[in-house]
Design an enzyme around this catalytic site. Sequence first.
Site, PDB file in Angstrom:
ATOM      1  N   CYS A 186       0.850  -1.195   0.000  1.00 19.28           N
ATOM      2  CA  CYS A 186       0.000   0.000   0.000  1.00 19.28           C
ATOM      3  C   CYS A 186       0.882   1.241   0.000  1.00 19.28           C
ATOM      4  CB  CYS A 186      -0.898   0.004   1.239  1.00 19.28           C
ATOM      5  SG  CYS A 186      -1.981   1.440   1.347  1.00 19.28           S
ATOM      6  N   THR A 188      -0.635   4.421   0.109  1.00 17.82           N
ATOM      7  CA  THR A 188      -1.541   5.518   0.466  1.00 17.82           C
ATOM      8  C   THR A 188      -0.831   6.595   1.280  1.00 17.82           C
ATOM      9  OG1 THR A 188      -3.548   4.176   0.367  1.00 17.82           O
ATOM     10  CG2 THR A 188      -3.602   6.099   1.812  1.00 17.82           C
ATOM     11  N   GLY A 221       0.100  -4.255   8.119  1.00 18.03           N
ATOM     12  CA  GLY A 221       1.220  -3.863   8.966  1.00 18.03           C
ATOM     13  C   GLY A 221       2.003  -4.993   9.590  1.00 18.03           C
ATOM     14  N   SER A 270      -5.226  -1.157  -5.033  1.00 14.08           N
ATOM     15  CA  SER A 270      -5.330   0.177  -5.636  1.00 14.08           C
ATOM     16  C   SER A 270      -4.107   0.479  -6.494  1.00 14.08           C
ATOM     17  CB  SER A 270      -5.476   1.254  -4.546  1.00 14.08           C
ATOM     18  OG  SER A 270      -6.753   1.188  -3.951  1.00 14.08           O
TER      19      SER A 270
END
Length: 348
Positions: A186, A188, A221, A270
């Site tokens: 990720c 983001t 995580g 994404s």
Amino acid sequence: MPHIDNDVKLDFKDVLLRPKRSTLKSRSEVELTRSFSFRNSKQMYSGIPVIAANMDTVGTFEMARVLCKFSLFTAIHKHYSIHQWQEFASQNPDCLECLAASSGSGSADFEQLEQILEAIPQVKYICLDVANGYSEHFVEFVKDVRKRFPQHTIMAGNVVTGEMVEELILSGADIIKVGIGPGSVCTTRKKTGVGYPQLSAVMECADAAHGLKGHIISDGGCSCPGDVAKAFGAGADFVMLGGMLAGHSESGGELIERDGKKYKLFYGMSSEMAMKKYSGGVAEYRASEGKIVEVPFKGDVEHTIRDILGGIRSTCTYVGAAKLKELSRRTTFIRVTQQVNPIFSNSQ
């Protein structure tokens, strides 16, 4: 006006668990199975609360078959067809209680979700997954799904703060997915500057959820079994894994051979690759918020599962928790500047 919260927020890498006196003689004495009763669906759950993430490279039917044998859970990714679901259900009826059907908040996703749940009534879990669980649209969507499926257990997210956990639970969700930006693929936090350290997010969100008799999933995580144990110690009811389950025979993603070595593609949902695959490309108004990596091929996932569960059992013996349920009550975190001795950090 901008505001700075000066409270220290911590991640898994910032802490270790303090060992405590224990009466346990062996890791084999530790009970990892948990039982939950869900607030809104009124359904019961019993199993080891580790979940394969609803990514097309992780949340596969092949993964579900193996995880089910260990009483683990799989959030099946949303890109399987109704025919593929029916074929899997007919061949693996024993696995259906250990998985969730996933959906975004779009109308096409919801229509597919309805078709799956109507065709396969044994599936009792729904995973509603959006990147930003803070939108009013998503809250209304959760309410609509609860109205449509009053007896299904709903997982919803992602969020990282207590007030939004409470709002989603009061809107009909049973289990809230906690985590914005901690995932291994990720981006983001780099693209948007938005996020929250995962350990603190889990502790704060668990407190909010448990006050309403709701539950949370720590999503993202974790890079090793110790991180999974820390998430449970911080109060997570479930822990969702992506990167740790990538690269296996049962994982999705293309298998690549180069210089006599094998790799499997793993990418964020994404990422540019995922958006090209399912949406025809990255829309001009948005940016990719995931990366693509080649994970060295690890073989069967069973070995990794045993390693994760063995690590959690060992954690419990170090802190004197005879059951996973007791781990958070036996947890004291100590802040550290170094996790491990780095001298052979490049060695396996």
